[in-house]
Design a protein around this motif. Structure first.
Motif, short mmCIF file in Angstrom:
data_model
loop_
_atom_site.label_atom_id
_atom_site.label_comp_id
_atom_site.label_asym_id
_atom_site.label_seq_id
_atom_site.Cartn_x
_atom_site.Cartn_y
_atom_site.Cartn_z
N GLU A 113 0.86 -1.19 0.00
CA GLU A 113 0.00 0.00 0.00
C GLU A 113 0.90 1.24 0.00
OE1 GLU A 113 -2.48 3.17 0.78
OE2 GLU A 113 -1.09 2.55 2.36
N GLY A 114 0.41 2.33 -0.59
CA GLY A 114 1.28 3.45 -0.92
C GLY A 114 1.80 4.29 0.23
N LYS A 115 1.22 4.18 1.40
CA LYS A 115 1.72 4.97 2.51
C LYS A 115 3.16 4.57 2.82
CE LYS A 115 0.96 6.06 7.39
NZ LYS A 115 0.15 5.78 8.60
N ALA A 116 4.05 5.56 2.88
CA ALA A 116 5.47 5.28 3.12
C ALA A 116 5.68 4.74 4.54
CB ALA A 116 6.31 6.54 2.91
N LEU A 117 6.51 3.71 4.63
CA LEU A 117 6.82 3.09 5.93
C LEU A 117 8.32 2.87 6.04
CD1 LEU A 117 4.08 0.30 6.13
CD2 LEU A 117 4.12 2.46 7.40
N GLN A 483 11.53 15.76 6.61
CA GLN A 483 11.06 16.13 7.95
C GLN A 483 9.63 15.66 8.21
OE1 GLN A 483 11.76 20.37 8.36
NE2 GLN A 483 13.87 20.03 9.06
N TYR A 484 8.88 15.41 7.15
CA TYR A 484 7.54 14.84 7.32
C TYR A 484 7.63 13.41 7.84
CZ TYR A 484 2.95 12.95 6.07
OH TYR A 484 1.73 12.33 6.10
N TYR A 485 8.63 12.67 7.37
CA TYR A 485 8.75 11.26 7.76
C TYR A 485 9.69 11.02 8.93
CZ TYR A 485 6.26 10.15 3.46
OH TYR A 485 5.30 10.06 2.48
N ILE A 565 0.56 15.49 2.10
CA ILE A 565 1.62 16.48 2.32
C ILE A 565 2.78 16.31 1.34
CG2 ILE A 565 3.40 17.23 3.96
CD1 ILE A 565 1.36 17.04 6.17
N PRO A 566 3.35 15.12 1.14
CA PRO A 566 4.40 15.00 0.12
C PRO A 566 3.92 15.36 -1.28
CG PRO A 566 4.42 13.09 1.57
CD PRO A 566 3.18 13.86 1.89
N ARG A 567 2.67 15.03 -1.61
CA ARG A 567 2.14 15.38 -2.94
C ARG A 567 2.04 16.90 -3.09
NH1 ARG A 567 -0.50 11.11 -5.66
NH2 ARG A 567 -2.09 12.49 -6.51
N GLN A 568 1.64 17.57 -2.02
CA GLN A 568 1.57 19.03 -2.06
C GLN A 568 2.96 19.64 -2.18
OE1 GLN A 568 -1.07 20.95 -2.37
NE2 GLN A 568 0.22 22.80 -2.39
#
Length: 609
Positions: A113-117, A483-485, A565-568
């Motif tokens: 699934e696309g959510k980064a982990l 910094q988001y991750y 957020i990363p897409r923005q």
């Protein structure tokens, strides 16, 4: 029973249609579905098809999907390129599974699934297993190869067609590449130059060859190439702007004196050195290497030193040239006051040396081969679900293919560089191995490199001005994503995949040489941000500065990020690049020679040509 709505997006690529039956299995935190046939006779290129998968109960949060394509009866075993799969759960949640790869066998392929982990985010057994399995397969698909001792390692492959399909040129890219080659050869044939072995008797012969390929810059160069002003300008804004540096103390092996050189307005060399108005280009990387032999004729390879002066009108001009590193009676210092042809000959030898230093060091080594190391390490050590993979993968497109072509067509035994360049053949490899040992991390980071060369305030240095703006725009984008991750330094240190990725780059790219200053791992968020900025800049902007443009920087046709957020941040990144492009174009209107290499519209996402 509950139903899952499955929407399959097939890539709009040549031959991505499949006639074979495709099956899917959904895996969630509370169970998995049966392997279900996506009931279509044909899945077409560019199609968006919706299916339903029924389960006795909800599967909880979806973790991954399994896809397989099996040859059916007499149908041909074809290839299929899905872009992504979107699934709407009975709870009305939307899950996106990025794929962007070819499925051309009958094996089961797992996609997250696309959510980064990050690796320490993996709490589900299915996810942990899939992550390990993916990297295990990647380590087999992407091996390291030592092409030549002292050079960065390369991908282990037997030419570009042996690479995994998704790393090869698309049909469109290959067609464009082939068309350029064919039309170039056809033009040479029409001019009678494709197999012409006669010597050129005058410069008019060269002008005739270039007559049909004129551009604003090439036309200007043909008219002004003998002039000192253009000779000096090329060190700033030509294809090799990374060598020139401010000089406040002359090298001991370049004994230029006040009496030798003419400085306008009554000044002298000593004064101008103290004032910071003297600049140096030193080709010491080429010293001591034997030149190539071409068709039985020994070639010559100089290692010049060039001294330049910034005049009160801010124009840079050459004032002295020494063609070899060691002062001697047979190694004079050439001056603008020498005879016209002596001075012109000295400048021609400098340009010849600049070709070698530019192509071998600034272009091939510092962009193509280092970018290849970045790509191979990424593919071996980062699963698709990792946030760094999602950030960096768009900037790896076609790099391995173009480098494999380069090794075959340029560097190999029958390559163009080997057959026709004075620094080709074994000499090329030796120069590159020597140059790698002198590369530092600071050289690869533009703000540090500009500071170390003391080039912060020289007027009309457009490579610096445009490059620093691009560096800052990229830094802002990379900083926002990372910094988001990663909220703190502890999370950086916990990410074992991140550390292994960096260690492989240090080991296979820089041959474990600590004096380079290249990180061996990361302890802070800021360290990762700087390195990722350098990587992205090197693979896009720096390559464009020493080469040319393809796919514009900041255009992302593949959606690897699914979080908002990363897409923005990607959208904001593109907006800032568009603004800079407008600024550069407005400036160029007032320049005699427009500087376009770092216009974002001419900067490719990756090393792709």
């Amino acid at each position: 029973m509950v139903d899952y709505e499955v929407t399959v997006y097939t890539g709009d690529r040549l031959n991505s249609t499949t006639l074979n039956p495709v099956h899917i299995k959904l895996v969630g935190t509370d169970g998995e579905s049966e392997r279900t046939w996506l009931r279509s006779l044909v899945i077409f290129s560019g199609s968006v098809s919706t299916y339903f998968v029924s389960c006795p109960n909800s599967l909880g949060q979806l973790v991954l999907i399994e896809l397989d394509k099996r040859q059916f009866f007499l149908l041909p075993d074809d290839a299929w390129f899905p872009d992504k799969v979107e699934i709407k759960s009975p709870e009305r949640d939307i899950y996106t599974f990025p794929i962007y790869c070819w499925i051309n066998d009958s094996e089961t392929h797992r996609f997250r699934e696309g959510k980064a982990l990050r690796i320490f985010d993996e709490s589900n057994t299915f996810g942990q297993h899939a992550r390990k399995q993916e990297l295990s397969q990647r380590s087999l698909d992407y091996g390291w190869n030592l092409y030549y001792s002292g050079m960065p390692y390369t991908i282990k492959a037997d030419g570009p067609t042996s690479l995994p399909n998704e790393l090869q040129f698309s049909f469109t890219k290959m067609t464009e590449f082939a068309f350029t080659t064919v039309t170039g050869l056809a033009e040479l044939q029409l001019k009678g130059l494709d197999d012409n072995r006669e010597n050129w008797e005058s410069l008019d012969n060269i002008n005739e060859m270039l007559r049909f390929k004129g551009t604003l810059v090439s036309d200007y160069v043909q008219e002004h190439w003998k002039e000192d002003g253009l000779f000096a300008y090329q060190f700033l804004n030509g294809v090799h702007p990374t060598l020139i540096q401010r000089c406040k103390t002359l090298p001991k092996n370049f004994p230029v004196t006040d009496d030798m050189v003419f400085i306008p307005d009554g000044s002298n060399l000593s004064t101008e050195l103290k004032e910071g108005n003297i600049y140096l280009c030193d080709y010491k990387n080429l010293d001591g290497f034997p030149a190539n032999t071409i068709q039985g004729i020994q070639q010559y390879l100089m290692a010049p030193l060039v001294l330049l002066h910034k005049r009160p009108d801010d124009k840079l001009m050459p004032i002295a040239i020494q063609l070899k590193q060691t002062p001697a009676d047979d190694n004079p210092i050439f001056l603008p006051t020498d005879s016209t042809y002596d001075w012109l000959t000295a400048k021609i030898f400098v340009r010849s040396a600049d070709f070698s230093e530019h192509q071998i060091n600034a272009h091939l080594l510092r962009t193509h081969l280092l970018a290849e190391v970045f790509v191979v390490s990424l593919l071996r050590n980062m699963p698709m679900v990792h946030p760094l993979y999602k950030l960096l993968i768009p900037h790896t497109r076609y790099t391995l293919h173009i480098n494999e072509l380069g090794r075959m067509r340029l560097m190999g035994p029958i390559g163009v560089f080997t057959k026709f360049a004075g620094s080709g053949g074994e000499t090329l490899m030796k120069i590159m191995a020597s140059s790698l040992s002198s590369i530092t991390y600071r050289v690869l980071c533009l703000p540090d490199d500009i500071a170390d060369r003391d080039m912060q305030d020289l007027p009309n240095f457009h490579y610096r001005d445009d490059g620093l703006q691009l560096w800052n725009i990229i830094f802002k984008y990379v900083q926002g994503v990372i910094q988001y991750y990663y909220k703190n330094d502890d999370e950086i240190q916990l990410d074992s995949e991140l550390q292994t990725w960096m260690w492989d780059i240090f080991k296979y790219g820089f041959l474990s040489q600590p004096q380079t200053g290249i990180p061996q791992g990361f302890t802070t968020v800021s360290e990762l941000i700087k390195f990722a900025t350098m990587l992205l800049f090197t693979s896009s902007c720096q390559h464009a500065a020493v080469n040319s443009g393809q796919v514009p920087l900041g255009h992302y046709p593949e959606d690897h990020f699914t979080e908002e957020i990363p897409r923005q941040l990607q959208k904001e990144f593109k907006v800032e690049l568009d603004r800079l492009s407008i600024t550069i174009n407005n400036r160029n209107k007032d320049l005699e020679i427009p500087y376009t290499y770092l216009d974002p519209k001419n900067v490719e996402n990756s090393v792709a040509i």
